[in-house]
Scaffold this motif. Structure first.
Motif, PDB file in Angstrom:
ATOM      1  N   THR A 186       0.823  -1.213   0.000  1.00 27.05           N
ATOM      2  CA  THR A 186       0.000   0.000   0.000  1.00 27.05           C
ATOM      3  C   THR A 186       0.854   1.260   0.000  1.00 27.05           C
ATOM      4  O   THR A 186       0.573   2.215  -0.733  1.00 27.05           O
ATOM      5  CB  THR A 186      -0.931   0.011   1.225  1.00 27.05           C
ATOM      6  N   SER A 187       1.904   1.271   0.818  1.00 25.56           N
ATOM      7  CA  SER A 187       2.774   2.444   0.859  1.00 25.56           C
ATOM      8  C   SER A 187       3.503   2.629  -0.468  1.00 25.56           C
ATOM      9  O   SER A 187       3.758   3.761  -0.895  1.00 25.56           O
ATOM     10  CB  SER A 187       3.789   2.316   2.001  1.00 25.56           C
ATOM     11  N   GLY A 188       3.837   1.514  -1.147  1.00 26.31           N
ATOM     12  CA  GLY A 188       4.458   1.619  -2.459  1.00 26.31           C
ATOM     13  C   GLY A 188       3.522   2.217  -3.479  1.00 26.31           C
ATOM     14  O   GLY A 188       3.909   3.110  -4.245  1.00 26.31           O
ATOM     15  N   PRO A 222       9.774   6.049  -7.012  1.00 24.01           N
ATOM     16  CA  PRO A 222      10.129   4.645  -6.758  1.00 24.01           C
ATOM     17  C   PRO A 222      11.182   4.480  -5.664  1.00 24.01           C
ATOM     18  O   PRO A 222      11.097   3.553  -4.853  1.00 24.01           O
ATOM     19  CB  PRO A 222      10.646   4.171  -8.117  1.00 24.01           C
ATOM     20  N   VAL A 223      12.179   5.369  -5.643  1.00 22.36           N
ATOM     21  CA  VAL A 223      13.201   5.292  -4.593  1.00 22.36           C
ATOM     22  C   VAL A 223      12.570   5.529  -3.222  1.00 22.36           C
ATOM     23  O   VAL A 223      12.846   4.813  -2.247  1.00 22.36           O
ATOM     24  CB  VAL A 223      14.328   6.311  -4.853  1.00 22.36           C
ATOM     25  N   ALA A 224      11.698   6.535  -3.136  1.00 20.78           N
ATOM     26  CA  ALA A 224      11.021   6.816  -1.870  1.00 20.78           C
ATOM     27  C   ALA A 224      10.150   5.637  -1.451  1.00 20.78           C
ATOM     28  O   ALA A 224      10.116   5.268  -0.269  1.00 20.78           O
ATOM     29  CB  ALA A 224      10.169   8.077  -2.004  1.00 20.78           C
ATOM     30  N   GLY A 225       9.455   5.032  -2.421  1.00 21.98           N
ATOM     31  CA  GLY A 225       8.642   3.870  -2.109  1.00 21.98           C
ATOM     32  C   GLY A 225       9.463   2.721  -1.571  1.00 21.98           C
ATOM     33  O   GLY A 225       9.069   2.039  -0.620  1.00 21.98           O
ATOM     34  N   GLY A 226      10.634   2.505  -2.157  1.00 20.91           N
ATOM     35  CA  GLY A 226      11.522   1.449  -1.687  1.00 20.91           C
ATOM     36  C   GLY A 226      12.084   1.730  -0.305  1.00 20.91           C
ATOM     37  O   GLY A 226      12.163   0.835   0.544  1.00 20.91           O
ATOM     38  N   VAL A 227      12.456   2.972  -0.051  1.00 21.83           N
ATOM     39  CA  VAL A 227      13.031   3.338   1.248  1.00 21.83           C
ATOM     40  C   VAL A 227      11.986   3.211   2.353  1.00 21.83           C
ATOM     41  O   VAL A 227      12.253   2.644   3.426  1.00 21.83           O
ATOM     42  CB  VAL A 227      13.594   4.776   1.199  1.00 21.83           C
ATOM     43  N   VAL A 228      10.782   3.735   2.096  1.00 22.28           N
ATOM     44  CA  VAL A 228       9.707   3.631   3.098  1.00 22.28           C
ATOM     45  C   VAL A 228       9.376   2.171   3.378  1.00 22.28           C
ATOM     46  O   VAL A 228       9.200   1.763   4.530  1.00 22.28           O
ATOM     47  CB  VAL A 228       8.448   4.396   2.625  1.00 22.28           C
ATOM     48  N   ALA A 229       9.301   1.374   2.333  1.00 26.59           N
ATOM     49  CA  ALA A 229       9.004  -0.045   2.507  1.00 26.59           C
ATOM     50  C   ALA A 229      10.085  -0.742   3.321  1.00 26.59           C
ATOM     51  O   ALA A 229       9.786  -1.558   4.206  1.00 26.59           O
ATOM     52  CB  ALA A 229       8.862  -0.716   1.139  1.00 26.59           C
TER      53      ALA A 229
END
Length: 206
Positions: free
Chosen positions: A9-11, A79-86
């Motif tokens: 979901t966060s991604g 995408p980078v932010a999505g990966g870092v948050v995940a």
């Protein structure tokens, strides 16, 4: 595996508005409303930067063509932010589950971002700006609401995010097929007008 629905979901949300994801998660964690939010997202400096960038995006995202430029710039950032948050949500620094979570979050954010960017390019072909504003507001509210909901009901939120992602892909395919037909008809009308002005024969329709 237990954090995978929240990661997905966060991604999805990061692909639409990464700053809103960081801001909502950070505020919910800092105020004690949501549990399991990484401490890195609750830092005051992180929240301040996310808040400023969210306001910038809130403005740029509602202006036709400016939103597409903004999306182009964020093709890597989201995408980078999505990966870092995940990865932060998964915890366990350097572990295989954390790396897998980062990959899921980043790839989901990339697909979600491409859907958003494609939709915006299609919407920008319309002659009025109201559709951009309405769509942007819906995205902002949807991201904030679904991310908050995911902290308490991650599986249900992931199901909603998956359905929205699939629907977005279908909408982009539909809109682009309509745009191609429109451009083809416009090109044909221009050719017919040019031939008519030149006194030649009108080429047959394809």
């Amino acid at each position: 595996m237990s954090v995978l629905p929240l990661v997905f979901t966060s991604g999805w949300a990061s692909g639409i508005n990464a700053y809103a994801v960081v801001l909502v998660l950070g505020l919910l964690g800092a105020t004690g409303v949501g549990e399991g939010v990484p401490a890195a997202l609750q830092r005051p400096d992180v929240l301040l930067v996310a808040g400023v960038l969210f306001l910038c995006e809130a403005v740029a995202d509602k202006v036709p063509y400016v939103d597409s430029v903004w999306d182009a710039v964020h093709t890597v950032i989201r995408p980078v932010a999505g990966g870092v948050v995940a990865a932060l949500l998964a915890g366990h620094d350097g572990s295989l589950p954390q790396l897998a979570a980062g990959a899921v979050g980043g790839s989901t954010a990339l697909v979600s971002h491409l859907v958003k960017a494609g939709t915006r390019i299609a919407v920008n072909t319309s002659p009025e700006p109201a559709s951009n504003i309405v769509l942007s507001l819906a995205e902002d509210l949807g991201v904030a609401g679904l991310v908050a909901f995911a902290l308490f009901h991650p599986v249900a939120a992931a199901g909603i995010a998956g359905a929205l992602l699939a629907a977005g892909i279908a909408v982009v395919v539909f809109l682009w097929s309509r745009i191609r037909r429109y451009l083809r008809r416009r090109r044909q009308r221009r050719e017919e007008k040019r031939f008519a002005t030149a006194g030649g024969a009108v080429p047959p329709a394809v």
